[in-house]
Structures are given as C-alpha cells and as structure tokens.
Design a protein around this motif. Structure first.
Motif, PDB file in Angstrom:
ATOM      1  N   THR A 173      48.759  31.036  37.639  1.00 18.07           N
ATOM      2  CA  THR A 173      47.337  30.942  37.310  1.00 18.07           C
ATOM      3  C   THR A 173      46.559  30.955  38.608  1.00 18.07           C
ATOM      4  O   THR A 173      46.951  30.341  39.599  1.00 18.07           O
ATOM      5  N   LEU A 174      45.467  31.643  38.552  1.00 18.91           N
ATOM      6  CA  LEU A 174      44.688  31.831  39.780  1.00 18.91           C
ATOM      7  C   LEU A 174      43.223  31.507  39.466  1.00 18.91           C
ATOM      8  O   LEU A 174      42.667  31.988  38.480  1.00 18.91           O
ATOM      9  N   ILE A 175      42.617  30.687  40.296  1.00 17.04           N
ATOM     10  CA  ILE A 175      41.196  30.380  40.109  1.00 17.04           C
ATOM     11  C   ILE A 175      40.466  30.874  41.352  1.00 17.04           C
ATOM     12  O   ILE A 175      40.746  30.449  42.472  1.00 17.04           O
ATOM     13  N   ALA A 176      39.605  31.796  41.142  1.00 17.17           N
ATOM     14  CA  ALA A 176      38.848  32.350  42.274  1.00 17.17           C
ATOM     15  C   ALA A 176      37.621  33.073  41.748  1.00 17.17           C
ATOM     16  O   ALA A 176      37.550  33.403  40.556  1.00 17.17           O
ATOM     17  N   ASP A 177      36.671  33.322  42.663  1.00 12.59           N
ATOM     18  CA  ASP A 177      35.494  34.090  42.250  1.00 12.59           C
ATOM     19  C   ASP A 177      35.849  35.574  42.186  1.00 12.59           C
ATOM     20  O   ASP A 177      35.359  36.311  41.338  1.00 12.59           O
ATOM     21  N   SER A 178      36.604  35.965  43.170  1.00 12.07           N
ATOM     22  CA  SER A 178      37.051  37.362  43.153  1.00 12.07           C
ATOM     23  C   SER A 178      38.501  37.382  43.647  1.00 12.07           C
ATOM     24  O   SER A 178      38.919  36.470  44.362  1.00 12.07           O
ATOM     25  N   VAL A 179      39.186  38.428  43.270  1.00 12.46           N
ATOM     26  CA  VAL A 179      40.606  38.499  43.628  1.00 12.46           C
ATOM     27  C   VAL A 179      40.870  39.805  44.410  1.00 12.46           C
ATOM     28  O   VAL A 179      40.561  40.900  43.951  1.00 12.46           O
ATOM     29  N   ARG A 180      41.409  39.611  45.631  1.00 13.94           N
ATOM     30  CA  ARG A 180      41.781  40.783  46.431  1.00 13.94           C
ATOM     31  C   ARG A 180      43.150  41.287  45.978  1.00 13.94           C
ATOM     32  O   ARG A 180      44.060  40.494  45.735  1.00 13.94           O
ATOM     33  N   VAL A 181      43.240  42.558  45.893  1.00  9.72           N
ATOM     34  CA  VAL A 181      44.528  43.161  45.514  1.00  9.72           C
ATOM     35  C   VAL A 181      45.022  44.019  46.684  1.00  9.72           C
ATOM     36  O   VAL A 181      44.258  44.818  47.242  1.00  9.72           O
ATOM     37  N   GLY A 182      46.268  43.860  47.108  1.00  7.97           N
ATOM     38  CA  GLY A 182      46.807  44.699  48.186  1.00  7.97           C
ATOM     39  C   GLY A 182      48.085  44.125  48.736  1.00  7.97           C
ATOM     40  O   GLY A 182      48.585  43.118  48.238  1.00  7.97           O
ATOM     41  N   ARG A 183      48.579  44.787  49.762  1.00  6.66           N
ATOM     42  CA  ARG A 183      49.835  44.295  50.352  1.00  6.66           C
ATOM     43  C   ARG A 183      49.573  43.343  51.498  1.00  6.66           C
ATOM     44  O   ARG A 183      50.504  42.882  52.172  1.00  6.66           O
ATOM     45  N   GLY A 184      48.268  43.129  51.782  1.00  6.81           N
ATOM     46  CA  GLY A 184      47.930  42.172  52.826  1.00  6.81           C
ATOM     47  C   GLY A 184      48.321  40.762  52.406  1.00  6.81           C
ATOM     48  O   GLY A 184      48.264  40.413  51.223  1.00  6.81           O
ATOM     49  N   SER A 185      48.724  39.961  53.399  1.00  2.13           N
ATOM     50  CA  SER A 185      49.195  38.620  53.065  1.00  2.13           C
ATOM     51  C   SER A 185      48.060  37.729  52.551  1.00  2.13           C
ATOM     52  O   SER A 185      48.310  36.699  51.930  1.00  2.13           O
ATOM     53  N   ASP A 186      46.803  38.146  52.831  1.00  2.00           N
ATOM     54  CA  ASP A 186      45.679  37.357  52.345  1.00  2.00           C
ATOM     55  C   ASP A 186      45.228  37.774  50.950  1.00  2.00           C
ATOM     56  O   ASP A 186      44.233  37.285  50.434  1.00  2.00           O
ATOM     57  N   CYS A 187      45.941  38.682  50.340  1.00  2.00           N
ATOM     58  CA  CYS A 187      45.561  39.140  49.007  1.00  2.00           C
ATOM     59  C   CYS A 187      46.102  38.174  47.959  1.00  2.00           C
ATOM     60  O   CYS A 187      47.269  37.766  48.014  1.00  2.00           O
ATOM     61  N   LYS A 188      45.239  37.829  47.036  1.00  2.00           N
ATOM     62  CA  LYS A 188      45.650  36.897  45.992  1.00  2.00           C
ATOM     63  C   LYS A 188      46.641  37.571  45.039  1.00  2.00           C
ATOM     64  O   LYS A 188      47.618  36.988  44.628  1.00  2.00           O
ATOM     65  N   LEU A 189      46.285  38.805  44.732  1.00  2.00           N
ATOM     66  CA  LEU A 189      47.262  39.586  43.955  1.00  2.00           C
ATOM     67  C   LEU A 189      48.047  40.423  44.974  1.00  2.00           C
ATOM     68  O   LEU A 189      47.596  41.472  45.439  1.00  2.00           O
ATOM     69  N   PHE A 190      49.171  39.876  45.388  1.00  2.00           N
ATOM     70  CA  PHE A 190      49.937  40.430  46.515  1.00  2.00           C
ATOM     71  C   PHE A 190      50.950  41.448  45.985  1.00  2.00           C
ATOM     72  O   PHE A 190      51.845  41.104  45.208  1.00  2.00           O
ATOM     73  N   LEU A 191      50.754  42.659  46.414  1.00  2.00           N
ATOM     74  CA  LEU A 191      51.650  43.732  45.944  1.00  2.00           C
ATOM     75  C   LEU A 191      52.448  44.247  47.154  1.00  2.00           C
ATOM     76  O   LEU A 191      51.986  45.102  47.905  1.00  2.00           O
ATOM     77  N   PRO A 192      53.630  43.695  47.370  1.00  2.00           N
ATOM     78  CA  PRO A 192      54.388  44.024  48.592  1.00  2.00           C
ATOM     79  C   PRO A 192      55.084  45.390  48.499  1.00  2.00           C
ATOM     80  O   PRO A 192      56.249  45.471  48.136  1.00  2.00           O
TER      81      PRO A 192
END
Lengths: 596, 277
Positions: A22-41
C-alpha cells in the motif's frame, strides 16, 4: 491518495504469485530510479518514466515523463486511468484495478518481457564462421561447375549427335555449340567451314577420315607413280599397312594457324627415308637423313634418243651426264655471250642471260626461248637477196620447201623484177607471160622448180637451217614432191631441250635472284649446246645446311626442295612424261608452251 | 615453441619430389622437338596432359580424403604436404602440356581455372602459416566462448550500473549491451572495427559526457566507461578471432568451387579432344 500496488511474478509453470503493497502519496513516480515509488527494475524502463497524479476529485492520470506509455497499442502522453486498462511501460504491463476497500486505485504490475539470460543474449548477437553465412562450398561448387558442364560439355556433345544437316544450319548462328572446343585457328583454306566441326570430324571419337579430306581434295597426287603392279603393291605396303591407309592428318594437322598445314620439316620424309631399304626392299632410293650429311649426288634427267626416233628419260648421276645433252639444237652460248657483242641485222648486239631467259609468271622458272622472240632478229630466214623482206616460215620442212617453191613460181609468172628471171631468158623485163604461150609458161615453171630446189638445198644444208638444226637429206616417200619434180627432202631432228633437269625437286629461281646466273650456270665459255651447266649438290650445300642451321648458311630440309605429293605420280606416267617434251618443229613449236 | 609445419613434412619429402618432377619434365620438354612444335597433341603433350589430369583428379580426391582422415593427424600432414607441393608442379606440367599455346576456348579455360585453383591454394598456404599464430596471440588464454562469457559478465555489470545512470547514458549503455553484434554475414565477419559499433559509440559517449558531469555522477560514469572499454577490448578480440578464422577459411570457398569448375572444364577438355580427334 492511497494506492494498492500488486507485483505479479510467475514461476516456471506460469503460476502467478502476488506481493501487495500500500502506498500513500500525492503523486507516484514510476521508473527504474531508486527514488521511484513504483520501482520497475529493468533497463528498458526510463529512470523516471512516468508520473501518476490525482486531479480534482477521484480522477487519476498517468503522464509520460522520460518514457513512453502504450495503451491498447497506441502511444499516449497522458492516460486517464480506468479499471481494466492494461498499460505497457517498457517491458512491464500495468494492470489498473478497480478501487477496493480503502484503496482508491489499484495497480498490478508484471514483467512481461524478461531479459534473456545474459550469455544467451550475447550469443544471440554473435555469428561466427563462414559456414554460418549464406556461403556454402557445395552450392558454390555446383554453381561454378554446372554452367561449365552444360555450356562446354553437354551442349556441344548433344549438338554433335544431331544430323549433319541440322548442324550445318546451326553453324551459321552467331554462337555455335562447339566453338569453345576449337583448339586453334584453322588454316586459311579451311576457314570457310571452321564453324562446322563435323565437316572434317565426321565420326565422333575417331580420327579425321581421309574421305573427309578427299571430298574436296579429289585429285591429290601420290607419293610415287602406281603405273605398274609392283608399284601398286609397294604403295599398299608402305601407305596402307594393315589395310588402313595412312591418314592425311598424320602429316596435315590443322588448327595450327592460318599459315597452312604443309609440313616442311625433314622428319616428314626421314621417318621413312632414313631407313627406306628396310621398309621397301626393292627400292632404288638410297637411305637419307639429312641434306647436309648424306644426300646422294643429284641425278640429271637425261633424254636418251631411241632407235625408232622416240626417246626415253633416264636419271643419271651428274657426272655421267657430262656426256652432254642431246637436244638436236646447235647453240654455242660462248658466241652469243661475247662481251663485244654479236653482229646482228642492225649492228652489234650485246646479250646476257636475261636477253633470252625471261622468268615466267611464277618466277620459279623461265619462259621458253623461241625462235621468233629471241633468235629471228639476227637469224633472219630470208632466202632471196632481191626480196629481203621475204622469209621462209620457221615451221615444218614441207612448209619451207613449199614456201620457196611458191615464191619462185610466182616470181617467174609475175612481173617481179627478179634478176635471175631476166638472166635465164624466161621473159624480158616488163614482159607478162600470157596464157597463149604454154611453152613459155612450162619453161618458166621448170626454171622456178629448179631454182627453188637449189635454194632449198642451200637453206637446209648450207646457209640457214643447218646453222641450228640437225639436218639430214631424205627422199620423199611418194616420188617427187608436190608441184615439183624434185625427190629431195630433208629431215630436221626435233629439238628437245631439257626443261627440268631435276623433275623430283623444286627450284624457285625467284628466291635465288640475289645470286648472279653465272654463279650456278657459267655458260660464257660453252662452245656446244651439249654442255650441261647445272650446279651439283656441293653448290647447293655451300648455302644450304641440312636439318640444323649452321652459321652462314640457311636450313635445307627435305621440304625445301621436295614435295611429298609428286605431280608425276598423279596418273600413269607413261602417257606423257613431263620431264622432256620434244619440241616438234612440224607443229610450230613456238606456240607450244613447254610443260614445266 | 613453433611446431613443424606441413610444408617441412619429413624433411621436405614432397618438395624434393616436386622439384625433381619439374626439372625432369622441363628437361624433357626442351630437349625434344616436334614437327609442329610443342602442343597438347604431341606424344609428349599427351603424356604431360595425362599426368596433369591424373594429378588434378588425385589432388581433388585428396581433398575428400583429408576429411575422412581428419582424425589421423600425422597422415593429414603428409597428405597436405603432398597436396601443396604436387599441386604446385601442375603449373609447370600443365604449361608444358599447352606448349605455351592459349586461345579463347574450353582448353584454356581449364588451364586458367587450374591456375586460379593453384594460386588460391597458395593463399591457403599463406593463411595456414600466418593466421593460426595470430589467432593464438589474439586469444591468449581465452577461447571465443570464454570471451563471450566475459562479455556477458561485463554486460551484466554494465546493466546494473547503467540503471542508476541518466537516461541518455543508460540508452547508450543498453544499446551497447543489446545491439553489439559480433561477426555476422560474410562481409561483417571480415570487419575488424565495424562502423557504428554500439559499444564503441557508448564508450565515446561516456568519454565525451564525462567532461561535463556533476561530481556525483562522475564516479558512476567513470566506472561505466571503464566497463565499456573492457567490453570493447573483449569484443575486438572476439571480432579478430572471427576475422582470422574467416581468413583461414575463406579461400576454401574459392579453392573448392574453382576446383570443381576445373574438374568440369577438364572433363569437357578431354572429351572434346577425343570427340573431334
């Protein structure tokens, strides 16, 4: 906002397992960056690929930032998220889930396209070794060999198996089947059928047949005459051993260039003649290998008169020939070649060889010397001093006698002012004998006959004919000669000048014109026409070496002088031997071309 | 240590034999004379032609035999030595057979094809003496497979590192990983340094980009750059290996088909000569 993130992974059997977050945030970054909440490695995903935001109330958007978004096959910059959507993001598939419980939005994500195993990935980009390319030795070999087999083997072979009419027709085409088989240019004479091999090569896998040659060369001469049974047998033994005739092609090899196919080498002859006696036991020809070494002395073709007036030709060694030529012509070269000249009708005439001996058209030999062209200017045949323009014909004895007799008869009957007529009293000058005086006419005729007889005798035996000819007195067979009461006549021996001393060889004079005549034929001191001035073998050998050239000499192979196909062998030679042709004065010899 | 080559097999046994054959045939040729000069149709011409044709067929049979005896290394060397030296004598034997007469025909075609086969064989000899050493030197302790494994390993590291790099760098790095092709088609296998090799481009990009980076990114960049150079070295070695092996191999793709073409032309030559005897 409160998001439910579900990561889906599958085992080898494809059975999914889920990890929820579960994720609580205003917006969710998607990407392979380590700072992305939705982390796609995954390397195929951008570092910061997309952004999920909530706008206004309950509407969620996904915006592409560093990568691309795919929805139902279309590339989108911004997607309004709705449950059931499947969004492709790089190698991941994002499944939008309906709101569930406290979660306002659910996203299930799964790696759809796995990165291959690393080594396999590298290997998939490696292609090593030429066998792994289109190149194949087998295919290339067939590609190289097949066209050659078809064009240069199958096509010509099939063509050759067709009937000759079809082949001949095809020979006119721009490109013929067997052209590539041609091993070399044909001789000039054969180039007319160069494109039709079968013209000469009549049977496959067999040597060229003589019959093919004889289609055109019908009248080819033989190597020696086959006029007797013995000669025929000898010919068979030598040239048809084991019943098969010697092939023309064994000597005449074509496809050797346009210069022709007549061999000039000595091997052609010495193959047999070096040891002829072992091949032909009965031969009279000596063994010979080389002109410079063991060529026998030359033999002269001498004419030997027979008892009954005919003559035979015998080839005798040159020394034996010194007994002299029996030509029945008196001609001292010495007199005619005198340096100061000879007295002629118009003063002194200085002569040399070329005055009488004029080369014929071929340059090989000489035109016949004739009375009219070469002698008569000086040796005038006039017989009556008071009529210097009248000459007896240079013909038969009868013609001469008749001509003389007619002249005097005509003179005595006409008013020609011939002194003798006047002196004999037959008639006076200016007087015409009329028909009314037969006695006078008979007297005149008697005078004319007597005069003619005397003059004829003088011409024949003293003054004219005897100068050059062999003359003997004969009696006419049937009493008196026609129109006369004379029984005297004369026989002139036929002139038989030897035209070819060496009938079995060639001597092209034109090729020797750099030499003066007298280098070989010195006639300046020859007092008799019996003298033979034909050079001997040593003379030839002074310039011509044998098969091998020597310094200062030229080669002298058999072919330099001799032919294989002898003209005399063409037919039965007894009919007309070309060596010596008697020049018969009774047949206007000047007009008869002397046979070479 | 240099091992003895096939050329020196048994103290140059076949070289000696070939020199003998050449000297003897040449002496015979120049000491004999024929009425129409030397050509294929003289007695000597037939003898030389038969020897040459026999040699050609035998040498081609040797090519097949070589495959069969591939396991027997000692014999193979002898076969090869004989193949090379006796093949070379054909230049002399066949030339003397022609009597130095050539034309635009199947006969000269066979002769020319034979020369092409022989000279391509010379390249083969050159390749066999030059490239094996180069291959060894190039690979060192490696094999092509071990090189590829090393490349895969490097790729893995590049991928991990590139995950944290900027998009542009990542793109280059990933292209280097996924698009770097080694070998390939006929021409590609001979290319030592193909243009637009992604690994080289990535290395160049990293080198170029390294000058304008923030210090935080610099470290990552330098590490990636080092990896990329390493990969490039491995890729170069793999490509050289492929190229050397292609060079070692390629002449055979001419030699063998040309030999077959020669056999075809030789057959046509012999048939034509006796067909129209």
């Amino acid at each position: 906002m409160k998001l439910l993130l579900v990561q889906v992974t599958r085992n080898k059997q494809g059975k999914p397992s889920r990890v929820q977050q579960t994720l609580i945030a205003d917006s969710v970054r998607v990407g392979r960056g380590s700072d992305c909440k939705l982390f796609l490695p995954d390397p195929r995903v951008s570092l910061y690929h997309a952004l999920i935001v909530r706008r206004d109330d309950d509407v969620f958007f996904m915006e592409a930032v560093g990568g691309t978004l795919m929805l139902a096959g279309a590339m989108e910059r911004v997607i309004k998220l709705a449950p059931g959507q499947k969004i492709l993001l790089g190698s991941f598939e994002l499944n939008i889930l309906p709101p569930e419980g406290e979660h306002e939005l659910g996203i299930a994500w799964e790696l759809k396209e796995r990165m291959e195993d690393d080594l396999a990935a590298v290997k998939s980009h490696v292609r090593a070794g030429l066998p792994n390319t289109w190149m194949s030795k087998r295919k290339l070999s067939w590609a190289a060999a097949l066209p050659i087999l078809v064009a240069f083997l199958a096509w010509p072979t099939l063509n050759a198996l067709q009937p000759s009419a079809i082949r001949s027709a095809k020979a006119k085409a721009a490109l013929t089947a067997d052209e590539a088989w041609d091993p070399g240019p044909l001789s000039s004479a054969h180039q007319g059928f160069a494109r039709d091999c079968a013209q000469c090569h009549t049977v496959a896998f067999q040597h060229t047949k003589n019959a093919a040659c004889e289609t055109c060369h019908r009248a080819i001469e033989w190597h020696f005459a086959r006029d007797t049974q013995a000669a025929v047998a000898m010919h068979k033994a030598v040239f048809e051993p084991a019943g098969s005739p010697t092939k023309c092609a064994s000597c005449h090899r074509d496809h050797k260039g346009p210069m022709g196919l007549v061999r000039k080498d000595s091997q052609l002859c010495t193959g047999c003649h070096a040891d002829l006696k072992s091949r032909v036991a009965t031969t009279a020809s000596p063994n010979i290998t080389d002109f410079g070494k063991d060529h026998p002395p030359f033999r002269l073709a001498m004419r030997v008169p027979g008892k009954s007036g005919d003559a035979t030709v015998v080839r005798v060694p040159q020394k034996a020939g010194s007994r002299g030529e029996q030509s029945n012509l008196k001609f001292p070269h010495e007199v005619h070649l005198a340096k100061r000249g000879v007295r002629g009708a118009n003063g002194l005439v200085v002569m040399d060889c070329a005055t009488c001996h004029v080369p014929d058209e071929s340059g090989a030999r000489f035109k016949p010397v004739t009375m009219k062209a070469h002698c008569q200017d000086c040796h005038s045949l006039e017989f009556e001093p008071t009529a210097p323009t009248r000459q007896v014909p240079h013909g038969s004895v009868d013609d001469v006698l008749e001509s003389v007799s007619e002249f005097y008869a005509q003179a005595v009957l006409s008013d020609r002012p011939i002194d003798v007529v006047f002196q004999e009293g037959a008639r006076r000058p200016g007087e015409r004998l009329s028909m009314a005086e037969p006695a006078k006419r008979l007297a005149a005729l008697a005078w004319a006959n007597q005069k003619a007889d005397a003059i004829s005798q003088e011409l024949m035996e003293v003054r004219l004919c005897i100068l050059c000819h062999e003359i003997s007195r004969v009696s006419t067979a049937n009493g008196t000669r026609a129109g006369t009461n004379s029984t005297r006549s004369w026989k002139v021996e036929p002139v038989a000048i030897t035209q070819r001393w060496f009938p079995k060889s060639r001597f092209p004079h034109v090729q020797h014109k750099l030499s003066a005549c007298k280098e070989c034929h010195d006639k300046t001191n020859s007092k008799s026409s019996a003298d033979i001035s034909i050079p001997d073998i040593k003379k030839c050998q002074s310039c011509h070496a044998g098969n091998e050239p020597k310094s200062g000499t030229v080669r002298g192979t058999c072919g330099t002088c001799h032919d294989f196909h002898l003209k005399e062998a063409k037919s039965n030679r007894s009919a007309a031997h070309p060596v010596n042709t008697p020049r018969n004065p009774t047949a206007h010899a000047e007009k008869v071309a002397v046979r070479q | 240590m240099r091992h003895r080559t096939f050329l020196a097999y048994r103290q140059y046994r076949y070289l000696k034999a070939s020199v003998l054959v050449v000297v003897v045939t040449t002496l015979i040729y120049f000491s004999t004379q024929f009425p129409l000069g030397h050509y294929g149709g003289t007695g000597l011409g037939y003898v030389l032609g038969t020897i040459a044709a026999g040699l050609i067929v035998w040498l081609m049979w040797l090519g097949i035999q070589k495959r069969r005896y591939a396991a027997n290394n000692g014999d193979l060397k002898g076969w090869l030595s004989a193949h090379v030296y006796l093949g070379t004598t054909l230049i002399v034997i066949a030339t003397l057979h022609t009597g130095f007469q050539v034309g635009l025909n199947v006969h000269t075609l066979a002769y020319v094809l034979m020369l092409l086969v022989i000279f391509s064989g010379f390249f083969g000899v050159y390749a066999y003496t030059r490239y094996p050493a180069l291959i060894t030197k190039n690979l060192g302790e490696d094999t092509l497979t071990s090189l590829l494994m090393k490349i895969a390993d490097t790729d893995k590291q590049i991928k991990v590192l590139a995950l944290s790099a900027s998009d542009e760098i990542n793109r280059h790095a990933m292209r280097a990983v996924t698009d770097t092709r080694i070998g390939g088609g006929v021409i590609a296998q001979f290319r030592h340094r193909p243009r637009n090799c992604p690994t080289r481009l990535a290395a160049e990009y990293l080198e170029e980009g390294g000058r304008s980076l923030k210090s935080s990114e610099l470290h990552l960049n330098r590490e990636l750059f080092a990896l990329m150079l390493h990969k490039q070295k491995l890729v170069d070695a793999a490509r050289s290996d492929i190229r050397y092996k292609a060079m070692l191999d390629v002449w055979l793709y001419f030699h063998v088909p040309a030999s077959c073409a020669l056999l075809a032309a030789l057959t046509a030559h012999v048939v034509s000569v006796f067909f129209y005897w």
